[in-house]
Enzyme design. Sequence first.
Site, mmCIF file in Angstrom:
data_model
loop_
_atom_site.group_PDB
_atom_site.id
_atom_site.type_symbol
_atom_site.label_atom_id
_atom_site.label_comp_id
_atom_site.label_asym_id
_atom_site.label_seq_id
_atom_site.Cartn_x
_atom_site.Cartn_y
_atom_site.Cartn_z
ATOM 1 N N GLY A 8 0.629 -1.304 -0.072
ATOM 2 C CA GLY A 8 0.094 0.049 -0.008
ATOM 3 C C GLY A 8 0.770 1.354 0.030
ATOM 4 O O GLY A 8 0.697 2.175 0.533
ATOM 5 N N GLY A 11 -0.431 5.244 -0.704
ATOM 6 C CA GLY A 11 -1.246 5.715 0.224
ATOM 7 C C GLY A 11 -0.842 6.937 1.001
ATOM 8 O O GLY A 11 0.522 7.137 0.769
ATOM 9 N N GLN A 12 -1.469 7.245 1.755
ATOM 10 C CA GLN A 12 -0.935 8.561 2.676
ATOM 11 C C GLN A 12 0.006 8.122 3.401
ATOM 12 O O GLN A 12 1.050 9.079 3.505
ATOM 13 C CB GLN A 12 -2.250 8.903 3.298
ATOM 14 C CG GLN A 12 -2.144 10.285 3.974
ATOM 15 C CD GLN A 12 -3.110 10.735 5.184
ATOM 16 O OE1 GLN A 12 -3.950 10.031 5.305
ATOM 17 N NE2 GLN A 12 -3.005 11.982 5.520
ATOM 18 N N ASP A 34 2.173 -1.771 -4.537
ATOM 19 C CA ASP A 34 0.730 -1.259 -4.359
ATOM 20 C C ASP A 34 0.172 -1.873 -5.579
ATOM 21 O O ASP A 34 0.742 -2.770 -6.329
ATOM 22 C CB ASP A 34 0.678 0.281 -4.471
ATOM 23 C CG ASP A 34 -0.495 0.819 -3.906
ATOM 24 O OD1 ASP A 34 -1.551 0.434 -4.547
ATOM 25 O OD2 ASP A 34 -0.493 1.549 -2.842
ATOM 26 N N ASP A 53 -1.047 -7.344 -5.273
ATOM 27 C CA ASP A 53 -2.282 -7.459 -4.675
ATOM 28 C C ASP A 53 -2.412 -8.136 -3.325
ATOM 29 O O ASP A 53 -2.091 -9.388 -3.673
ATOM 30 C CB ASP A 53 -3.243 -7.924 -5.746
ATOM 31 C CG ASP A 53 -4.704 -8.220 -5.105
ATOM 32 O OD1 ASP A 53 -5.160 -7.739 -3.890
ATOM 33 O OD2 ASP A 53 -5.730 -8.162 -5.860
ATOM 34 N N TYR A 142 -15.147 -0.708 9.260
ATOM 35 C CA TYR A 142 -13.597 -0.419 9.350
ATOM 36 C C TYR A 142 -13.079 -0.794 10.804
ATOM 37 O O TYR A 142 -11.979 -1.499 10.865
ATOM 38 C CB TYR A 142 -13.457 0.953 9.148
ATOM 39 C CG TYR A 142 -11.993 1.615 9.217
ATOM 40 C CD1 TYR A 142 -11.115 0.944 8.139
ATOM 41 C CD2 TYR A 142 -11.575 2.477 10.032
ATOM 42 C CE1 TYR A 142 -9.692 1.561 8.182
ATOM 43 C CE2 TYR A 142 -10.438 3.047 10.278
ATOM 44 C CZ TYR A 142 -9.508 2.466 9.088
ATOM 45 O OH TYR A 142 -8.070 3.009 9.339
ATOM 46 N N LYS A 146 -10.426 -3.600 12.069
ATOM 47 C CA LYS A 146 -9.199 -3.362 12.782
ATOM 48 C C LYS A 146 -8.946 -3.890 14.095
ATOM 49 O O LYS A 146 -7.980 -4.477 14.429
ATOM 50 C CB LYS A 146 -9.230 -1.819 13.138
ATOM 51 C CG LYS A 146 -8.837 -0.910 11.939
ATOM 52 C CD LYS A 146 -7.566 -1.227 11.249
ATOM 53 C CE LYS A 146 -7.134 -0.336 10.399
ATOM 54 N NZ LYS A 146 -5.754 -0.771 9.529
HETATM 55 N N1 LIG Z 1 -4.172 7.832 7.195
HETATM 56 C C1 LIG Z 1 -4.765 7.889 8.608
HETATM 57 O O1 LIG Z 1 -5.249 8.826 9.000
HETATM 58 C C2 LIG Z 1 -4.966 6.450 9.227
HETATM 59 C C3 LIG Z 1 -5.310 6.390 10.598
HETATM 60 C C4 LIG Z 1 -5.326 5.279 11.073
HETATM 61 C C5 LIG Z 1 -4.816 4.125 10.604
HETATM 62 N N2 LIG Z 1 -4.575 4.100 9.255
HETATM 63 C C6 LIG Z 1 -4.222 2.879 8.814
HETATM 64 O O2 LIG Z 1 -3.047 3.047 8.159
HETATM 65 C C7 LIG Z 1 -2.567 2.122 6.903
HETATM 66 C C8 LIG Z 1 -2.572 3.202 5.649
HETATM 67 O O3 LIG Z 1 -3.193 4.144 5.905
HETATM 68 P P1 LIG Z 1 -3.525 4.983 4.483
HETATM 69 O O4 LIG Z 1 -4.008 6.359 5.011
HETATM 70 O O5 LIG Z 1 -1.996 5.224 3.971
HETATM 71 O O6 LIG Z 1 -4.435 4.603 3.398
HETATM 72 P P2 LIG Z 1 -4.610 4.808 2.025
HETATM 73 O O7 LIG Z 1 -6.118 4.612 1.389
HETATM 74 O O8 LIG Z 1 -4.194 6.101 1.571
HETATM 75 O O9 LIG Z 1 -3.593 3.924 1.045
HETATM 76 C C9 LIG Z 1 -3.719 2.596 0.933
HETATM 77 C C10 LIG Z 1 -3.224 1.931 0.004
HETATM 78 O O10 LIG Z 1 -3.538 0.309 -0.120
HETATM 79 C C11 LIG Z 1 -3.752 0.213 -1.629
HETATM 80 N N3 LIG Z 1 -4.437 -1.089 -1.705
HETATM 81 C C12 LIG Z 1 -5.603 -0.987 -1.640
HETATM 82 N N4 LIG Z 1 -6.091 -2.484 -1.637
HETATM 83 C C13 LIG Z 1 -4.911 -3.073 -1.925
HETATM 84 C C14 LIG Z 1 -4.626 -4.493 -2.200
HETATM 85 N N5 LIG Z 1 -5.782 -5.515 -2.144
HETATM 86 N N6 LIG Z 1 -3.197 -4.981 -2.509
HETATM 87 C C15 LIG Z 1 -2.183 -3.966 -2.520
HETATM 88 N N7 LIG Z 1 -2.632 -2.646 -2.213
HETATM 89 C C16 LIG Z 1 -3.884 -2.210 -1.835
HETATM 90 C C17 LIG Z 1 -4.490 1.402 -2.121
HETATM 91 O O11 LIG Z 1 -4.114 1.407 -3.655
HETATM 92 C C18 LIG Z 1 -3.586 2.560 -1.331
HETATM 93 O O12 LIG Z 1 -2.525 3.007 -2.096
HETATM 94 C C19 LIG Z 1 -4.391 1.518 6.891
HETATM 95 O O13 LIG Z 1 -4.092 0.209 7.441
HETATM 96 C C20 LIG Z 1 -5.220 2.486 7.518
HETATM 97 O O14 LIG Z 1 -6.159 1.960 7.981
HETATM 98 C C21 LIG Z 1 -4.532 5.143 8.793
#
Ligand SMILES: NC(=O)c1ccc[n+]([C@@H]2O[C@H](COP(=O)([O-])OP(=O)(O)OC[C@H]3O[C@@H](n4cnc5c(N)ncnc54)[C@H](O)[C@@H]3O)[C@@H](O)[C@H]2O)c1
Length: 342
Positions: A8, A11-12, A34, A53, A142, A146
């Site tokens: 992933g 992602g953010q 990703d 994936d 969600y 978790k």
């Molecule tokens: N950003 C936040 O504020 C926050 C807060 C608490 C927890 N989290 C957790 O941190 C983790 C990362 O969060 P984020 O904000 O970067 O999420 P995001 O949605 O920005 O990024 C997730 C990434 O996962 C990829 N993805 C989705 N399905 C996939 C698959 N089957 N195989 C491979 N890649 C796949 C997406 O393309 C995306 O780039 C997550 O587990 C999220 O629950 C985030």
Amino acid sequence: MRRILVTGAFGQIGSELATALRARHGVERVLASDLALSASGPPAADGPYERLDCTELEDIRSVMRRHEVDEIYHLVAVLSAVAESDPERAWRVNVESLHNVLIAAREFGSRVFFPSSIAAFGPSTPRTDTPQVAVQRPSTMYGVTKVAGELLCDYYAARFGVDVRGLRLPGLVSHVTRPGGGTTDYAVEMLRAAASGERYSCFLAPKTRLDMMYMPDAVMAIIQLMEANPARLKHRNAYNVTAMSITPAELAAQVRERRPQFVVDYRVDPLRQSIADSWPQSLDASAAREDWGFAPRFGLAAMTEDMLRRLGAEADTSKGARQQGGTRDAERKITQNARGAA
Ligand SMILES: NC(=O)c1ccc[n+]([C@@H]2O[C@H](COP(=O)([O-])OP(=O)(O)OC[C@H]3O[C@@H](n4cnc5c(N)ncnc54)[C@H](O)[C@@H]3O)[C@@H](O)[C@H]2O)c1
């Protein structure tokens, strides 16, 4: 060469964690992955990248074998608001992909980082100073994924000795990659609007109090936890962490101190408001402080200041590029492609 795998990675969190891990361990040691077929822009393009994936166990095994992966930062997920619109997919992506990663980690002797969330708590949890160990009966899909994830991690650590560690993260504020559909996204949206001189309609009510943290502190906490002495980790998995407990009105007031013209109004989205109302307002992070020295550096004022400065510079650069004949935000496009394929 033994490698660190970031799943992933577009992602953010992944877009900044992969860069930080590369700065620490060397570019070639960190494999970003990703859903997108190739990486033609930052952050993953500055080093090794594989499409992966994580719902496919055989694909994870293949990547781990070929790259001799000994550490996985598993960031794949569907976030809170998106998960409510497709709960079946949220279970598949959030729980089954984590289970696959744990199975592979057990087979290959790898360590794992797993990010849980404040969403792992629910309406029956104490909402202020939420303890490290508290009732966990979330009312969102969600949150359900978790809690299941935290339990799976505990199980693989206790039963099979997998070194899996984790944090319960609050809402994260960052400027590199846009957030992926969570309930705390309003903070980034508000700061982006303010930096571009636009007004903002907030989807949460002004007094909705939630925990937040600035991305540099989140990245530092993840690295610190993974480098901590295991003998000191009483909880190992799902440590509460937070840097501030804030409302949209308080963030808007901080923005107005620096951008007096900024205007915000409130158009509450009932779905995201109900999710926010089921979450804690402030976490007790004392276990993380005591066990591995968690100490965030950014409070609300410092974060607002830094975000507005960086987003302002970004807005100026893209305005300049548009004037010269147009530009593309490659990073955002890749992220959108990746999410679209999910
Ligand atoms: N950003 C936040 O504020 C926050 C807060 C608490 C927890 N989290 C957790 O941190 C983790 C990362 O969060 P984020 O904000 O970067 O999420 P995001 O949605 O920005 O990024 C997730 C990434 O996962 C990829 N993805 C989705 N399905 C996939 C698959 N089957 N195989 C491979 N890649 C796949 C997406 O393309 C995306 O780039 C997550 O587990 C999220 O629950 C985030």
